[in-house]
Design a protein around this motif. Structure first.
Motif, short mmCIF file in Angstrom:
data_model
loop_
_atom_site.label_atom_id
_atom_site.label_comp_id
_atom_site.label_asym_id
_atom_site.label_seq_id
_atom_site.Cartn_x
_atom_site.Cartn_y
_atom_site.Cartn_z
N ASN A 72 7.21 -16.42 -40.14
CA ASN A 72 7.81 -16.02 -38.86
C ASN A 72 6.83 -15.32 -37.94
OD1 ASN A 72 10.03 -16.17 -37.21
ND2 ASN A 72 10.91 -14.23 -37.90
N PRO A 120 5.20 -16.61 -35.35
CA PRO A 120 5.42 -16.92 -33.93
C PRO A 120 6.37 -15.94 -33.25
CG PRO A 120 5.42 -18.94 -35.22
CD PRO A 120 5.36 -17.82 -36.20
N TYR A 121 7.36 -15.47 -33.97
CA TYR A 121 8.26 -14.45 -33.39
C TYR A 121 7.48 -13.18 -33.08
CZ TYR A 121 11.49 -10.52 -33.38
OH TYR A 121 12.15 -9.36 -33.04
N PHE A 170 4.27 -12.91 -32.36
CA PHE A 170 3.41 -13.12 -31.20
C PHE A 170 4.21 -13.02 -29.90
CE2 PHE A 170 1.04 -16.13 -34.26
CZ PHE A 170 0.45 -15.05 -34.89
N GLU A 171 5.39 -13.62 -29.89
CA GLU A 171 6.22 -13.59 -28.67
C GLU A 171 6.71 -12.17 -28.38
OE1 GLU A 171 10.35 -15.62 -26.93
OE2 GLU A 171 9.64 -16.08 -28.97
N ARG A 172 7.14 -11.48 -29.44
CA ARG A 172 7.63 -10.11 -29.25
C ARG A 172 6.52 -9.18 -28.79
NH1 ARG A 172 11.69 -7.50 -27.37
NH2 ARG A 172 12.25 -5.60 -28.49
N GLN A 182 3.96 -9.91 -26.90
CA GLN A 182 3.72 -10.14 -25.48
C GLN A 182 4.82 -9.51 -24.63
OE1 GLN A 182 2.86 -14.25 -24.73
NE2 GLN A 182 1.61 -13.77 -22.95
N GLN A 183 6.06 -9.61 -25.07
CA GLN A 183 7.16 -9.01 -24.33
C GLN A 183 7.04 -7.49 -24.26
OE1 GLN A 183 10.57 -10.40 -26.51
NE2 GLN A 183 10.59 -12.43 -25.55
N THR A 237 4.22 -6.29 -21.91
CA THR A 237 4.62 -6.34 -20.50
C THR A 237 5.58 -5.21 -20.16
OG1 THR A 237 4.37 -8.75 -20.51
CG2 THR A 237 5.69 -7.79 -18.73
N PRO A 284 -1.40 -13.36 -28.97
CA PRO A 284 -1.57 -13.60 -27.54
C PRO A 284 -2.70 -12.79 -26.92
CG PRO A 284 0.34 -12.22 -27.94
CD PRO A 284 -0.15 -12.66 -29.28
#
Length: 729
Positions: free
Chosen positions: A449, A451-452, A454-456, A458-459, A462, A597
């Motif tokens: 998991n 990929p989750y 990496f996405e989290r 980046q969020q 920001t 990321p």
């Protein structure tokens, strides 16, 4: 003539013998007194007396009803006796040494105490010092000669002489100096001290209703012996749970007339008084939540309304029913920062949450009356403390942070209308970053998991950057408009700094693994930082020589993890050029993590900026300045007054960790650089800035630890790592 009983004859014979021998009659009468006393009552006392006879101290016949209650026509009721059988007579003629030997006679393995052994100053007197609240803290550890101390107690001296008496735990110099505790003589003085010492960091109450007055701690604290296990006598007992909880925090702040505030005697005395106040606050909370029907008629209790509190409120603009909630918030921070008990910290915050939800503080409207601000602050500070418990313990949230049911408007600082919104957003970002750490560790352990993650990542990056930019915006009201305490300008400024600290700590949490692979530096577990353990020491011996050649000193037992720096030095300092090829994976042991990321260099830069900002924001927090003599702040203290309520002390550890990791990378890069020379380089300037940042953090945590003992461990960890990195000549 009536016949003489055998017992009476024995008594007459005893008296005759007294006069025949010329013996003192008074002395001998004492020996025969037990026989006379046993003849006082015709019947022995009953085992259980009724409640009325107990209260009036009259003899009860044990009947139902008893004769006394029948004659006075009153209700007669009984409770089971807690006494376990007939009373035992005391033997006053037996010496203390003989008593001890008789008690231990059944166990031949335990030798009797040596002659002259004084229990009040012996081993048990020392152990009494560990029975006070907070005894598990390192400041109460035994001295280094503890083994010889016990040996002197149990092994007789070869020459037959008794062992020398032991010294008490406090230093000899502290026993001759009066140790004072900061206590107060009225609710008004306690409330005034709250605004001097607590409000700027933990604004649970509305602004001052009256102007600031002189700080007047008592010069005497009541009866208190040198044995810290003894319950202290409080000269003035605060009336409400909130004033009691505030007194627990205030008692930890050194008294202005204490000339040795850091001595063992002063520290133990402050600790004992603080915990006494905390226990009294908990008891007062229980009383405020108690229903009368629960004791008198439990069958009607479920249909009763909320308990009615017949007491004047501590603050004129804060309703009395809020004081239980606010007291629990104070006690939550007390359990964490003074006692180091994360479980109780979360438990107290959970209690406050339950009461606040029961009072519907989370669903208030836009109405604005004299109590509206107090209710809003009570709710949002409860929300803040519940999230803080999850942050410092790295545990899942007990509530939904963005629950749509939480609609109560934010409170308001007159000097900074957006200050509360900034603080709450910072707390939400920080708790989300903490949950990110929990999720990351799970994904690393299961190798799935990612990929989750990496996405989290980046969020969150920001969100934290946006919130930090918002926190840097100047408030609408300029400083020149400050008209007094009602504007809360200092408080609003402090809350802005705390918000920036939390947001910077969030950035470190989000980027820490990518930048440093969570290589452990600190020996013990602090917050969510990886602690050194046996696994990190296995490679110490094999890598010691190579590390010394490259200029990396050992950081306690975490030396092995720093070897990755030798290969990734160019990626950690802002002075190095950036390129895709230099993006070496220091987490090569986690080959499945490719796909972040952000590059290692970018994450390291984010951590560096965040850590330096943390150190500056902590040092900018105001120092308490109570009014003394009506016009000037207290200046006769030996040490600087401590800041209070450091519930976000974990941010200190996050910032220290990031600066230490950057320092080692910068030093390795400098020593491995081909154009190495004696002139000042960017790495030199960076290292100097890191040194100053670490010194600011050490000064901050030292200031906190003056009052809050649980932070001693953090200070020692940071200071030890600093001295390893920057050894003194």
């Amino acid at each position: 003539m009536p016949s003489i009983t055998r017992e009476s004859a024995m008594v007459l014979n005893d008296f005759q013998k007294i006069y025949d021998d010329g013996t003192n009659a008074v002395t001998q009468s004492k020996m025969t007194r037990p026989t006379v006393v046993r003849k006082k009552f015709a019947k022995p006392p009953v085992k259980v007396a009724c409640l009325a006879c107990r209260a009036s101290r009259t003899r009860c016949d044990g009947q139902v009803p008893c004769s006394n209650c029948s004659s006075k026509k009153r209700k007669c009721s009984y409770l089971p006796s807690k006494r376990g059988g007939p009373r035992k007579k005391k033997r006053t003629s037996v010496s203390a040494d003989e008593s001890v030997q008789q008690e231990l006679a059944h166990d031949a393995t335990i030798p009797p105490p040596a002659p002259g052994f004084d229990e009040s100053t012996g081993m048990f007197g020392q152990i009494d010092g560990l029975s006070v609240p907070g005894a598990g803290l390192r400041s109460l550890d035994f001295p280094s000669d503890v083994h010889s101390m016990f040996a002197d107690l149990f092994i007789p001296d070869e020459a037959g002489h008794p062992p020398a008496p032991m010294e008490p735990t406090p230093s000899p110099s502290s026993t001759t100096t009066q140790s004072l505790v900061r206590t107060y003589s009225s609710e008004h003085d306690i409330l005034n001290a709250y605004y001097d010492f607590i409000h700027n960091y933990f604004p649970i109450l509305p602004p001052r209703a009256t102007s600031a007055s002189q700080d007047r701690p008592l010069d005497a604290v009541g009866s208190y012996s040198d044995a810290p296990a003894e319950e202290p006598i409080i000269l003035y007992k605060p009336r409400s749970p909130l004033s009691l909880a505030l007194s627990a925090i205030l008692a930890l702040v050194p008294h202005p007339n204490d000339m040795e505030p850091t001595s063992a005697a002063s520290v133990i005395r402050r600790r004992t008084y603080a915990h006494t106040f905390a226990q009294m606050a908990n008891a007062s909370i229980e009383m405020d939540c108690e229903l009368n029907a629960s004791s008198t008629d439990p069958s009607q209790a479920l249909s009763s309304e909320r308990p009615f509190i017949n007491r004047e409120s501590l603050h004129p603009h804060a309703p009395v029913e809020l004081e239980c909630v606010l007291a629990l918030l104070i006690l939550s921070v007390y359990e964490y920062t003074q006692r180091g008990n994360l479980l109780k910290m979360r438990y107290r915050a959970g209690q406050a949450l339950a009461i606040a939800l029961d009072m519907s503080l989370h669903a208030l409207g836009e109405e604005y009356d004299e109590f509206a601000e107090a209710r809003r602050r009570a709710w949002w500070m409860t929300y803040y403390c519940v999230l803080q418990g999850s942050i410092v313990s790295t545990t899942p949230l007990a509530i939904v942070a963005n629950d749509p049911q939480f609609v109560t408007p934010y409170p308001r600082f007159a000097a900074d209308p957006d200050g509360w919104a900034v603080l709450m957003q910072a707390q939400q970002v920080l708790v989300s970053a903490t949950q990110f750490i929990i999720d990351l560790n799970k994904c690393l352990s299961t190798r799935s998991n990612m990929p989750y993650i990496f996405e989290r990542m980046q969020q969150l990056d920001t969100w934290a950057s946006s919130a930090l930019a918002q926190s840097n915006l100047l408030p609408i009201v300029p400083p020149s408009a400050n008209c007094g305490d009602g504007m809360e300008y200092t408080t609003a400024q402090s809350i802005r700094s705390i918000s920036r600290i939390k947001l910077s700590s969030s950035q470190i949490k989000v980027h820490r693994f990518r930048a440093f692979s969570d290589i452990p530096i600190f020996i013990k577990k602090h917050c969510d930082l990886t602690a050194a353990n046996a696994g990190t020491t296995s490679s110490c011996d094999s890598t010691k020589n190579s590390r010394m050649q490259n200029g990396i000193s050992s950081i306690q037992c975490s030396c092995g993890g720093l070897d990755a720096f030798q290969q990734t030095s160019s990626d950690y300092t802002p002075s190095s050029g950036s390129s895709a090829s230099s993006d070496y994976q220091s987490v090569s042991q986690y080959s499945f993590t490719s796909g972040f990321p952000f590059s290692i260099q970018h994450s390291a830069k984010v951590c560096l900026r965040a850590a330096l900002l943390i150190s500056r924001m902590f040092s900018s927090l105001p120092i308490p300045q109570p009014i003394d003599d009506g016009c000037k702040s207290q200046q006769n203290l030996v040490i600087q007054l401590p800041r209070t309520m450091p519930s976000f002390a974990c941010c200190l550890m996050q910032g220290s960790y990031a600066m230490l990791m950057i320092f080692y990378k910068a030093r390795v890069e400098k020593q491995m650089s081909q154009d190495y020379s004696d002139k000042v380089s960017p790495s030199d300037r960076l290292i100097e800035e890191l040194r100053q940042g670490l010194e600011r953090i050490i000064a901050t945590v030292t200031n906190y630890a003056t009052a809050f003992e649980a932070l001693d461990g953090m200070r020692d960890e940071i200071e030890g790592a600093y001295q390893t990195a920057f050894p003194q000549p």
